[in-house]
Structure formats: C-alpha cells, structure tokens
Scaffold this active site. Structure first.
Site, short mmCIF file in Angstrom:
data_model
loop_
_atom_site.label_atom_id
_atom_site.label_comp_id
_atom_site.label_asym_id
_atom_site.label_seq_id
_atom_site.Cartn_x
_atom_site.Cartn_y
_atom_site.Cartn_z
N GLU A 1 138.32 53.50 -3.36
CA GLU A 1 139.22 52.38 -3.67
C GLU A 1 140.59 52.56 -3.02
OE1 GLU A 1 138.40 49.61 -4.75
OE2 GLU A 1 136.41 50.04 -5.54
N ASP B 1 140.80 41.39 -6.31
CA ASP B 1 141.41 41.70 -5.02
C ASP B 1 141.50 40.41 -4.22
OD1 ASP B 1 138.87 41.19 -4.14
OD2 ASP B 1 138.79 42.91 -2.78
N CYS C 1 126.40 29.69 1.78
CA CYS C 1 126.85 30.40 0.57
C CYS C 1 125.86 30.18 -0.58
CB CYS C 1 128.23 29.87 0.17
SG CYS C 1 128.79 30.54 -1.40
N CYS D 1 130.36 25.48 -6.67
CA CYS D 1 131.71 25.72 -6.17
C CYS D 1 132.52 24.43 -6.26
CB CYS D 1 131.63 26.21 -4.72
SG CYS D 1 133.24 26.30 -3.94
N CYS E 1 130.65 28.36 4.01
CA CYS E 1 130.10 27.58 2.89
C CYS E 1 128.66 27.13 3.14
CB CYS E 1 130.96 26.35 2.63
SG CYS E 1 132.67 26.76 2.23
N CYS F 1 132.95 33.94 1.07
CA CYS F 1 134.21 33.27 0.74
C CYS F 1 135.37 33.99 1.43
CB CYS F 1 134.39 33.21 -0.77
SG CYS F 1 135.32 31.76 -1.28
N TYR G 1 144.71 46.72 -9.59
CA TYR G 1 143.39 46.52 -8.98
C TYR G 1 142.60 47.83 -8.98
CZ TYR G 1 139.63 46.40 -5.78
OH TYR G 1 138.37 46.56 -5.27
FE1 SF4 Z 1 133.55 30.09 -1.10
FE2 SF4 Z 1 132.71 27.91 -2.32
FE3 SF4 Z 1 132.46 28.08 0.30
FE4 SF4 Z 1 130.97 29.59 -1.29
S1 SF4 Z 1 130.91 27.37 -1.13
S2 SF4 Z 1 132.04 30.27 0.54
S3 SF4 Z 1 132.36 30.02 -2.99
S4 SF4 Z 1 134.37 28.03 -0.85
#
Ligand code: SF4
Length: 293
Positions: free
Chosen positions: A43, A144, A202, A208, A199, A193, A126
């Site tokens: 860390e 973080d 994702c 989201c 996205c 993200c 953190y």
């Molecule tokens: Fe980030 Fe949402 Fe895009 Fe996924 S869909 S990468 S959580 S902004």
C-alpha cells in the site's frame, strides 16, 4: 439529481459488483496475501505509483525484509537502496519509521484497527483502511482515486465532498466479505472506470448512474480523485531521483556529484541537495554526501 446512498440503486450496484468481482481480479502478488506487513508495504509503494512498477520492488523488499522488525533493524540507507525505481523517497523513510514503531510499540505486529494503524508514520486514512480491510477483514471503506471515480460516476452522478464520499462508501459496504468487495471496487476503477472510462465493456454499466443519465463527467473534482501529476521530465522530482540513484551506488564528493549532474544548473542542484538533506534522505560526510543511515 439521483443519488444512490442507501437507496435501491446502492443495493443493486453492490449486487452487480459482487457478481462481477471474480472477473475483475488482477494477478497481483499482494492481493489475498496473508501477511499484514506485506500488505502495508504494497500500500505504501502503490501511493502515487503505477501498479506495474511496484511488483518487482515489492518482491525484492520483502525478500530482504520479511518482517517489520527486519526492516526496523536495518539502516535507512538499505531501505533507500531497495526503493530504486519507485520515486517519492519520503515514503521509504516513513515506512522505515513505521517499521520501527511497529517493532518498538506493537511487539513487531501490525495493529488491526484503522484508527491505530493511523498512528504509524506515513499512514493516512486510505492506507490505514486498506490494511485494516485487506489484512484483517475490518469493515471499513477504502477510497482511493479509483474508488472516488466509481462513487462519483456510478453512484452519485455528481461531484462528492469528502464527507459525502465517506458516507456513500460506508453505505455501499456489504455485511460480509468486505475485503473482496473493496478489492472489486479498486479493480473496477483501475480497469474500467479510469480517467478515460471504458464504459462500453464495463460489467456494471447497467447500474451506473452516469452511464444511464449522462451529463458532464462528475469524477475530476470529486473527493478522493487525484489531480493529474505534474510533468516528471525535468522536474525536481526527477533530479532528486537521479541524485539518490548516484548515491545508491556509493558516497560521492560534492565535486563529483556536481560533475555527474551538469545538466542541472548549479544553484538549483544545490537547493535540491539541501531539500534531500532536510528530508533526512541523504547526509553530509567529511568528504561529501551519502544516503542517510
Ligand atoms: Fe465507470 Fe459507469 Fe463507465 Fe462503468 S459504466 S466505467 S462504472 S462510468
């Protein structure tokens, strides 16, 4: 504007992330490691440093210092030797001081509670929460820059204050397997993200808020999200690293050091050397300069 704290959105996002967690796991040697000292070292090394640059120094460091006591018993110069490639050398000094505190005040064992971990030099909120969660399974949130982006985008779709992010992150925690959940949040932030988010692929896209509602990216000014680092090339940070690199090989006279650093103007170099002495990273000797012992 929608927020997810304590809402159904929060519950469904948590479920979706838990489902996605196995596919997000990265093969990093400290993930799932059983030794709290090894986790603390990871860390500290990961602060402001790319993950890929940490693997070799972390392995080398733990081979030399398998316990906090081993690190505390060694001179600081040995820790600085092993910090090669990581930069931000004040972290090395703080880690050595933390090891000394662990040896002297905690009988060589890391404390389990985040609030006690924060008593260690160089351990902020953190790092304390990360060690408490990953090493001891404590139910604490880990925020973080990666998690900060996920909270702002996926849960809030707006910039969050520090206290809002803390509350939201705590509400998001599951009742069990907190370490795995925290790791999944970090992994989501680092792999999907990101500053420029991915996205399209994702795994939590359907849950989201920003993806659903659109608008400006809420992450850049949100709590926990770090600003872009200043340019390294030509910076004082680079020169400090170069000086420490030379002194890692051997102590040098002032004359030899200045000769080896002719690319830096003398007045600036002298100032940077003074800064390293003030930070306790190098020392004057009768003949010149050496790593601090
Ligand atoms: Fe980030 Fe949402 Fe895009 Fe996924 S869909 S990468 S959580 S902004």
């Amino acid at each position: 504007m929608a927020t997810a704290s304590g809402s159904d959105d929060c519950v469904t996002f948590r479920r979706a992330l838990r489902r996605a967690a196995p596919g997000l796991q990265r093969p990093l040697p400290w993930i799932g490691h059983a030794d709290p000292w090894a986790i603390l070292v990871s860390e500290v090394m990961l602060q402001q440093t790319q993950t890929s640059r940490v693997v070799s120094p972390w392995t080398r460091f733990l081979q030399t210092f398998p316990t906090a006591n081993d690190c505390a018993d060694a001179p600081l110069s040995r820790v600085l030797q092993l910090w090669e490639g990581l930069g931000y050398h004040r972290r090395a000094k703080a880690l050595h001081a933390a090891a000394t505190r662990i040896r002297d005040d905690f009988a060589g064992e890391l404390p389990r509670e985040a609030s006690t971990l924060r008593l260690l030099p160089g351990v902020g909120e953190y790092t304390a929460n990360a060690v408490a969660s990953f090493a001891f399974g404590q139910r604490v949130a880990v925020i973080d820059t990666n998690v900060g982006r996920v909270l702002a985008r996926a849960l809030a779709n707006r910039s969050l204050t520090q206290s809002e992010a803390r509350v939201m992150a705590r509400q998001l925690l599951p009742a069990s397997n907190v370490a795995m959940f925290n790791q999944a949040l970090l992994d989501l932030g680092s792999q999907f993200c990101r500053s420029v988010p991915v996205c399209a692929t994702c795994p939590v896209q359907q849950h989201c808020a920003w993806f659903r509602e659109g608008g400006d990216d809420p992450a850049p000014n949100s709590a926990g999200v770090s600003r872009a680092q200043s340019k390294f090339e030509g910076s004082n940070r680079q020169v400090r690293g170069q000086i420490l690199g030379l002194l890692r090989e051997r102590p040098l006279s002032n004359q030899r050091l200045f000769k080896s650093m002719t690319q830096v103007e003398e007045g600036r170099l002298a100032q940077i050397i003074e800064g390293l002495i003030t930070d306790g990273l190098i020392e004057r000797t009768t003949r010149g300069l050496k790593l601090a012992s």
